[in-house]
Design an enzyme around this catalytic site. Sequence first.
Site, mmCIF file in Angstrom:
data_model
loop_
_atom_site.group_PDB
_atom_site.id
_atom_site.type_symbol
_atom_site.label_atom_id
_atom_site.label_comp_id
_atom_site.label_asym_id
_atom_site.label_seq_id
_atom_site.Cartn_x
_atom_site.Cartn_y
_atom_site.Cartn_z
ATOM 1 N N ASN A 7 95.801 -9.413 35.797
ATOM 2 C CA ASN A 7 95.732 -8.230 36.659
ATOM 3 C C ASN A 7 95.438 -7.042 35.747
ATOM 4 O O ASN A 7 96.336 -6.521 35.093
ATOM 5 C CB ASN A 7 97.069 -8.066 37.386
ATOM 6 C CG ASN A 7 97.063 -6.882 38.333
ATOM 7 O OD1 ASN A 7 96.103 -6.112 38.365
ATOM 8 N ND2 ASN A 7 98.127 -6.737 39.098
ATOM 9 N N ARG A 92 92.936 -10.795 39.596
ATOM 10 C CA ARG A 92 93.171 -9.958 40.779
ATOM 11 C C ARG A 92 92.068 -8.893 40.816
ATOM 12 O O ARG A 92 91.823 -8.208 39.826
ATOM 13 C CB ARG A 92 94.522 -9.279 40.669
ATOM 14 C CG ARG A 92 94.767 -8.367 41.840
ATOM 15 C CD ARG A 92 95.715 -7.265 41.487
ATOM 16 N NE ARG A 92 95.957 -6.440 42.644
ATOM 17 C CZ ARG A 92 96.392 -5.197 42.576
ATOM 18 N NH1 ARG A 92 96.645 -4.648 41.416
ATOM 19 N NH2 ARG A 92 96.574 -4.499 43.666
ATOM 20 N N HIS A 181 97.047 -5.101 49.628
ATOM 21 C CA HIS A 181 98.220 -5.991 49.533
ATOM 22 C C HIS A 181 97.975 -7.314 50.262
ATOM 23 O O HIS A 181 98.928 -8.001 50.647
ATOM 24 C CB HIS A 181 99.491 -5.358 50.153
ATOM 25 C CG HIS A 181 100.006 -4.154 49.443
ATOM 26 N ND1 HIS A 181 100.549 -3.071 50.117
ATOM 27 C CD2 HIS A 181 100.084 -3.864 48.128
ATOM 28 C CE1 HIS A 181 100.934 -2.158 49.243
ATOM 29 N NE2 HIS A 181 100.662 -2.607 48.027
ATOM 30 N N ARG A 242 102.547 8.523 47.872
ATOM 31 C CA ARG A 242 101.377 8.726 48.740
ATOM 32 C C ARG A 242 101.826 9.200 50.115
ATOM 33 O O ARG A 242 102.864 8.763 50.625
ATOM 34 C CB ARG A 242 100.581 7.433 48.895
ATOM 35 C CG ARG A 242 99.943 6.958 47.624
ATOM 36 C CD ARG A 242 98.980 5.813 47.921
ATOM 37 N NE ARG A 242 98.672 5.083 46.711
ATOM 38 C CZ ARG A 242 98.860 3.771 46.555
ATOM 39 N NH1 ARG A 242 99.349 3.035 47.545
ATOM 40 N NH2 ARG A 242 98.547 3.197 45.423
ATOM 41 N N GLU A 385 102.288 -12.749 44.261
ATOM 42 C CA GLU A 385 100.826 -12.641 44.318
ATOM 43 C C GLU A 385 100.165 -13.493 43.232
ATOM 44 O O GLU A 385 99.105 -14.068 43.457
ATOM 45 C CB GLU A 385 100.430 -11.159 44.164
ATOM 46 C CG GLU A 385 100.758 -10.361 45.426
ATOM 47 C CD GLU A 385 101.000 -8.888 45.162
ATOM 48 O OE1 GLU A 385 102.021 -8.564 44.527
ATOM 49 O OE2 GLU A 385 100.183 -8.067 45.600
#
Length: 398
Positions: A7, A92, A181, A242, A385
């Site tokens: 990743n 990823r 996601h 955010r 993940e």
Amino acid sequence: MKILVINAGSSSLKYQLIDMETEQLMAKGLCERIGIDGHLKHSPLVGGKPVFDEDISLPTHSEAIAAVIDKLTSPEYGVVASMKEIDAVGHRVVHGGEKFASSVLINDEVMAALEDCTPFAPLHNPANITGINACKAVMGDVPMVAVFDTAFHQTMPGKAFMYAIPYEYYKNDGIRRYGFHGTSHRYVSSRCAELMGKPIEELKIISCHMGNGSSIAAINGGKCVDTSMGFTPLVGLPMGTRCGDLDNGVVQFLMNKYGYSIDEMLNILNKKSGVLGVSGVSSDFRDLDKAAAEGNERAALALDMFHYWVAKVAGSYVAAMNGVDAIVFTAGVGENSKETRAAICQYFGYLGVKVDEAANSKRGEDVMISTPDSPVKVFVIPTNEELVIARDTRDIVG
Ligand code: ADP
């Protein structure tokens, strides 16, 4: 078969080496401050080898990958004898646009398509591409697979992914809801079906990924039908930093009043908003829980807003799917904060949800936190993940 999962971020690179015979994690680590100075933390998880945790020079991602391979194969810190034992690499990749609805074997054509998706994720995709190129440079022709955050959401129907702006912006520019996601939502929804002992095709699941970034997905029969993040990860729920959903008119108002450039404005909305912006305390839910318990009203408000938004979006997905069988909590906040889960579940009274407090206090495992008589089941499922990326890579590489 042993698979290296990568990743790559702009100045960091996380990795895991997974033995696919047993799905056992053999080693994991993190390269940081790539291009600045460099630091590598490498943790072997088999063979009783020590952790390596030191500053090392990492001018580019290529040196980072080389350092990772060096540690994975070294007599002192290694878990494999040589690079030949690494059969494939799974990467990823944040944005696959409309081109990629599933994971794919990386070749020149795919690399070109990834470049085409870069305008959609200008901060993330270039880092992912750099990671792939660095791996190619260091590892030669080891097969590599790209696994996209957006792919799982490609099953959304037009009514869910379209924005109500002139159609040509979709047709010409690809402006639409993509969602993120996806790998996490896919993992926890399929695990949820396993735990329920039912085929996923028969289930309506709402998956709540609540970390520093948060999103919810509506998954009907195993297919994503809606999700809360959009063209970018900025929208939907209020997050750590955010803003989540926001009237566009606010952007115009603030830019005019304070003379912000678009970059300054987006920096505020991405980095200084969410629960951090409202509370003025922290983006970390542990700090907010503590501050709220000590009587900080803005911290309490930020938490209230977060709970309310999760419940509100999840409720809209009950409507979208005409029902729900299970709700899943995952990621940093979803896996660890029993207070957050309990507060959100308070809103699900209309679904008959009842929380089993003892189950809700468990940690670090797959657990059903609703009572057995609850008509809608609620689960905590730690996301994984990397395992999804490794499984996809194995399936594609064969
Ligand atoms: P990311 O989106 O960066 O992958 P994670 O899924 O790792 O984020 O989640 C990180 C967040 O998890 C932290 O910001 C923190 O708020 C939250 N978190 C971790 N542990 C706890 C805890 N025990 N209680 C509440 N929140 C927690």
